[in-house]
Write a protein that holds these residues in place. Structure first.
Motif, PDB file in Angstrom:
ATOM      1  N   GLY A 149       0.839  -1.270  -0.009  1.00  0.00           N
ATOM      2  CA  GLY A 149      -0.135   0.043   0.172  1.00  0.00           C
ATOM      3  C   GLY A 149       0.899   1.062   0.073  1.00  0.00           C
ATOM      4  O   GLY A 149       2.075   1.221   0.166  1.00  0.00           O
ATOM      5  N   GLY A 150       0.223   2.504  -0.268  1.00  0.00           N
ATOM      6  CA  GLY A 150       0.744   3.621  -0.125  1.00  0.00           C
ATOM      7  C   GLY A 150      -0.164   4.624   0.176  1.00  0.00           C
ATOM      8  O   GLY A 150      -1.443   4.530   0.081  1.00  0.00           O
ATOM      9  N   GLY A 151       0.347   5.816   0.891  1.00  0.00           N
ATOM     10  CA  GLY A 151      -0.480   6.823   1.449  1.00  0.00           C
ATOM     11  C   GLY A 151       0.123   8.202   1.140  1.00  0.00           C
ATOM     12  O   GLY A 151       1.442   8.538   1.148  1.00  0.00           O
ATOM     13  N   LEU A 152      -0.871   9.224   1.101  1.00  0.00           N
ATOM     14  CA  LEU A 152      -0.548  10.543   1.056  1.00  0.00           C
ATOM     15  C   LEU A 152      -1.008  11.376   2.128  1.00  0.00           C
ATOM     16  O   LEU A 152      -2.253  11.072   2.297  1.00  0.00           O
ATOM     17  CB  LEU A 152      -0.669  11.266  -0.358  1.00  0.00           C
ATOM     18  CG  LEU A 152      -0.255  10.996  -1.490  1.00  0.00           C
ATOM     19  CD1 LEU A 152      -0.715  11.390  -2.760  1.00  0.00           C
ATOM     20  CD2 LEU A 152       1.414  10.954  -1.632  1.00  0.00           C
ATOM     21  N   GLY A 153      -0.258  12.220   2.775  1.00  0.00           N
ATOM     22  CA  GLY A 153      -0.995  13.140   4.020  1.00  0.00           C
ATOM     23  C   GLY A 153      -0.064  14.343   4.373  1.00  0.00           C
ATOM     24  O   GLY A 153       0.741  14.826   3.678  1.00  0.00           O
ATOM     25  N   LEU A 154      -0.290  14.304   5.793  1.00  0.00           N
ATOM     26  CA  LEU A 154       0.467  15.444   6.643  1.00  0.00           C
ATOM     27  C   LEU A 154       1.402  14.880   7.636  1.00  0.00           C
ATOM     28  O   LEU A 154       1.154  14.050   8.330  1.00  0.00           O
ATOM     29  CB  LEU A 154      -0.546  16.499   7.044  1.00  0.00           C
ATOM     30  CG  LEU A 154      -1.553  17.150   6.061  1.00  0.00           C
ATOM     31  CD1 LEU A 154      -2.528  17.814   6.651  1.00  0.00           C
ATOM     32  CD2 LEU A 154      -0.500  18.241   5.182  1.00  0.00           C
TER      33      LEU A 154
END
Length: 222
Positions: A138-143
Protein backbone atom coordinates in the motif's frame (compact mmCIF):
# COMPACT_ATOMS: atom_id res chain seq x y z
CA UNK A 1 -1.71 23.20 16.23
CA UNK A 2 -0.11 23.80 19.62
CA UNK A 3 -2.80 22.60 22.05
CA UNK A 4 -1.67 19.48 23.91
CA UNK A 5 -2.94 16.27 22.34
CA UNK A 6 -5.28 18.04 19.92
CA UNK A 7 -3.49 16.81 16.79
CA UNK A 8 -3.67 13.15 17.86
CA UNK A 9 -7.27 13.43 19.00
CA UNK A 10 -8.32 15.01 15.70
CA UNK A 11 -6.53 12.34 13.67
CA UNK A 12 -8.01 9.46 15.65
CA UNK A 13 -11.47 11.05 15.61
CA UNK A 14 -11.32 11.25 11.82
CA UNK A 15 -10.46 7.53 11.64
CA UNK A 16 -13.22 6.60 14.09
CA UNK A 17 -15.77 8.73 12.28
CA UNK A 18 -14.75 7.21 8.99
CA UNK A 19 -15.19 3.70 10.37
CA UNK A 20 -18.58 4.60 11.87
CA UNK A 21 -20.07 5.27 8.42
CA UNK A 22 -23.18 3.26 7.47
CA UNK A 23 -22.48 -0.46 7.15
CA UNK A 24 -22.03 -1.85 3.65
CA UNK A 25 -21.30 -5.26 2.23
CA UNK A 26 -17.54 -4.65 2.05
CA UNK A 27 -15.19 -5.48 4.95
CA UNK A 28 -14.04 -2.92 7.49
CA UNK A 29 -10.78 -3.49 9.37
CA UNK A 30 -9.11 -1.64 12.26
CA UNK A 31 -5.43 -2.38 12.88
CA UNK A 32 -3.15 -1.33 15.75
CA UNK A 33 0.61 -1.88 15.79
CA UNK A 34 3.94 -1.08 17.33
CA UNK A 35 7.45 -2.09 16.31
CA UNK A 36 11.03 -1.04 15.74
CA UNK A 37 11.35 2.36 14.05
CA UNK A 38 14.57 4.07 12.94
CA UNK A 39 15.48 7.19 11.00
CA UNK A 40 18.58 7.66 8.81
CA UNK A 41 20.58 10.87 8.70
CA UNK A 42 18.88 13.97 7.32
CA UNK A 43 19.97 17.55 6.87
CA UNK A 44 18.45 20.21 9.13
CA UNK A 45 18.60 23.94 8.53
CA UNK A 46 16.97 27.11 9.73
CA UNK A 47 17.36 30.27 11.77
CA UNK A 48 17.98 30.64 15.48
CA UNK A 49 15.51 32.79 17.41
CA UNK A 50 17.11 36.21 17.62
CA UNK A 51 19.33 35.75 14.55
CA UNK A 52 21.89 33.53 12.89
CA UNK A 53 21.38 30.35 10.94
CA UNK A 54 22.39 26.69 11.15
CA UNK A 55 22.84 23.80 8.71
CA UNK A 56 23.99 20.29 9.62
CA UNK A 57 23.54 16.57 8.96
CA UNK A 58 21.86 14.86 11.93
CA UNK A 59 21.96 11.13 12.72
CA UNK A 60 18.49 10.73 14.19
CA UNK A 61 17.65 8.15 16.87
CA UNK A 62 14.24 6.44 16.98
CA UNK A 63 14.19 4.93 20.53
CA UNK A 64 11.00 3.05 19.64
CA UNK A 65 10.34 1.44 23.02
CA UNK A 66 11.09 4.45 25.24
CA UNK A 67 8.19 6.56 26.48
CA UNK A 68 6.29 7.80 24.60
CA UNK A 69 6.43 4.60 22.49
CA UNK A 70 6.17 4.24 18.73
CA UNK A 71 2.73 3.02 17.57
CA UNK A 72 0.12 3.32 14.83
CA UNK A 73 -3.60 2.93 14.06
CA UNK A 74 -5.00 2.12 10.61
CA UNK A 75 -8.58 1.90 9.40
CA UNK A 76 -9.16 0.12 6.06
CA UNK A 77 -12.32 -0.31 3.99
CA UNK A 78 -11.80 -3.31 1.70
CA UNK A 79 -14.02 -2.62 -1.30
CA UNK A 80 -13.55 -6.19 -2.54
CA UNK A 81 -11.22 -9.15 -2.03
CA UNK A 82 -8.21 -7.30 -3.39
CA UNK A 83 -8.51 -3.52 -3.13
CA UNK A 84 -9.13 -1.15 -0.24
CA UNK A 85 -8.53 2.35 1.06
CA UNK A 86 -8.48 4.02 4.44
CA UNK A 87 -6.80 6.33 6.95
CA UNK A 88 -3.70 5.83 9.06
CA UNK A 89 -2.12 7.61 12.02
CA UNK A 90 1.45 6.86 13.14
CA UNK A 91 3.23 8.19 16.22
CA UNK A 92 6.83 8.19 14.92
CA UNK A 93 9.76 9.68 16.86
CA UNK A 94 13.16 11.24 16.14
CA UNK A 95 15.81 12.44 18.62
CA UNK A 96 19.00 14.32 17.75
CA UNK A 97 22.01 12.70 19.50
CA UNK A 98 23.27 14.71 22.47
CA UNK A 99 26.67 15.56 20.99
CA UNK A 100 25.25 16.64 17.62
CA UNK A 101 22.53 18.91 19.03
CA UNK A 102 24.96 20.43 21.56
CA UNK A 103 27.43 21.23 18.79
CA UNK A 104 24.65 23.16 17.03
CA UNK A 105 23.71 25.14 20.14
CA UNK A 106 20.56 23.25 21.14
CA UNK A 107 19.70 21.88 24.58
CA UNK A 108 16.79 19.89 23.07
CA UNK A 109 16.20 18.92 19.44
CA UNK A 110 13.50 16.27 18.99
CA UNK A 111 10.06 15.43 17.63
CA UNK A 112 9.14 12.91 20.30
CA UNK A 113 5.52 13.31 21.33
CA UNK A 114 5.27 12.32 17.77
CA UNK A 115 6.57 13.10 14.36
CA UNK A 116 2.89 12.31 13.85
CA UNK A 117 1.91 11.20 10.33
CA UNK A 118 -1.68 11.06 9.02
CA UNK A 119 -2.27 9.63 5.52
CA UNK A 120 -5.05 8.55 3.20
CA UNK A 121 -4.04 5.08 1.97
CA UNK A 122 -4.74 2.75 -0.96
CA UNK A 123 -3.97 -0.97 -0.47
CA UNK A 124 -3.77 -4.14 -2.58
CA UNK A 125 -3.87 -7.67 -1.09
CA UNK A 126 -3.60 -11.28 -2.29
CA UNK A 127 -5.88 -13.36 -0.02
CA UNK A 128 -4.91 -16.75 1.43
CA UNK A 129 -1.52 -17.24 -0.15
CA UNK A 130 1.25 -19.41 1.29
CA UNK A 131 -0.46 -21.46 4.03
CA UNK A 132 -3.05 -18.87 4.97
CA UNK A 133 -0.88 -15.75 4.73
CA UNK A 134 -2.33 -12.73 2.93
CA UNK A 135 0.40 -10.46 1.49
CA UNK A 136 -0.42 -6.80 0.92
CA UNK A 137 1.16 -3.58 -0.26
CA UNK A 138 0.00 0.00 0.00
CA UNK A 139 0.82 3.65 -0.14
CA UNK A 140 -0.55 6.88 1.24
CA UNK A 141 -0.38 10.66 1.04
CA UNK A 142 -1.00 13.01 3.94
CA UNK A 143 0.46 15.43 6.46
CA UNK A 144 3.17 15.59 9.11
CA UNK A 145 1.86 16.97 12.43
CA UNK A 146 4.85 16.73 14.79
CA UNK A 147 5.16 17.85 18.37
CA UNK A 148 8.11 20.20 18.02
CA UNK A 149 10.34 20.10 21.11
CA UNK A 150 13.33 22.37 20.48
CA UNK A 151 15.26 24.48 22.98
CA UNK A 152 18.36 26.55 22.22
CA UNK A 153 21.30 26.96 24.56
CA UNK A 154 20.17 30.60 24.93
CA UNK A 155 16.90 29.41 26.50
CA UNK A 156 14.48 29.92 23.59
CA UNK A 157 11.97 27.07 23.79
CA UNK A 158 9.43 25.73 21.27
CA UNK A 159 7.04 23.09 22.59
CA UNK A 160 3.85 22.23 20.71
CA UNK A 161 2.10 20.66 17.73
CA UNK A 162 2.47 22.11 14.24
CA UNK A 163 1.40 21.10 10.75
CA UNK A 164 4.79 21.10 9.03
CA UNK A 165 4.31 19.70 5.52
CA UNK A 166 3.34 16.77 3.27
CA UNK A 167 4.08 13.11 3.98
CA UNK A 168 4.28 9.91 1.93
CA UNK A 169 3.86 6.37 3.27
CA UNK A 170 4.79 2.98 1.68
CA UNK A 171 3.73 -0.36 3.18
CA UNK A 172 4.52 -4.03 2.46
CA UNK A 173 3.49 -6.88 4.72
CA UNK A 174 1.43 -10.01 5.33
CA UNK A 175 -1.44 -10.92 7.66
CA UNK A 176 -2.64 -14.21 9.11
CA UNK A 177 -6.24 -14.83 10.18
CA UNK A 178 -6.66 -16.17 13.71
CA UNK A 179 -10.42 -16.48 13.16
CA UNK A 180 -13.18 -14.59 11.34
CA UNK A 181 -12.74 -11.46 13.47
CA UNK A 182 -9.04 -11.22 14.32
CA UNK A 183 -5.78 -11.35 12.39
CA UNK A 184 -2.13 -10.73 13.22
CA UNK A 185 0.27 -9.06 10.81
CA UNK A 186 3.84 -8.00 10.21
CA UNK A 187 4.98 -5.31 7.81
CA UNK A 188 7.65 -2.89 6.69
CA UNK A 189 6.83 0.82 6.51
CA UNK A 190 8.74 3.69 4.93
CA UNK A 191 7.60 7.25 5.63
CA UNK A 192 8.93 10.47 4.12
CA UNK A 193 7.89 13.82 5.57
CA UNK A 194 8.85 17.38 4.65
CA UNK A 195 8.95 19.50 7.80
CA UNK A 196 9.02 23.28 8.06
CA UNK A 197 8.41 24.37 11.66
CA UNK A 198 8.34 27.78 13.31
CA UNK A 199 10.44 28.33 16.42
CA UNK A 200 9.18 30.63 19.14
CA UNK A 201 11.07 33.91 19.08
CA UNK A 202 11.26 34.13 15.29
CA UNK A 203 13.39 31.13 14.33
CA UNK A 204 12.74 28.20 11.99
CA UNK A 205 13.48 24.48 11.57
CA UNK A 206 13.51 22.60 8.25
CA UNK A 207 14.21 18.94 7.54
CA UNK A 208 13.10 16.19 5.17
CA UNK A 209 12.90 13.17 7.49
CA UNK A 210 12.70 9.53 6.43
CA UNK A 211 11.76 6.70 8.78
CA UNK A 212 11.90 2.91 8.45
CA UNK A 213 9.85 0.59 10.65
CA UNK A 214 9.24 -3.12 11.16
CA UNK A 215 5.73 -3.37 12.59
CA UNK A 216 3.72 -6.14 14.22
CA UNK A 217 0.10 -5.78 15.19
CA UNK A 218 -3.49 -7.00 15.50
CA UNK A 219 -6.47 -6.35 13.20
CA UNK A 220 -10.18 -6.48 14.03
CA UNK A 221 -12.61 -7.16 11.17
CA UNK A 222 -16.30 -6.25 11.12
Amino acid sequence: MRHGLQAKVVALAVICGYLAAPAVAQDMEVSVYTGWQTAPHSRISGDYPGGGDYDALIGWEGRSFEMPPYYGVRGTWWRNERFGFGLEFTHTKVYAPDDERAALGFDRLELTDGLNIVTLNALRRWPDQWKGLTPYVGGGLGLAIPHVDIETAAGDKTFGYQVTGPAVRLIAGASYDLNERFAVFGEYQFVYSSNEADLDGGGSFNSDIKTNALNFGLSLKF
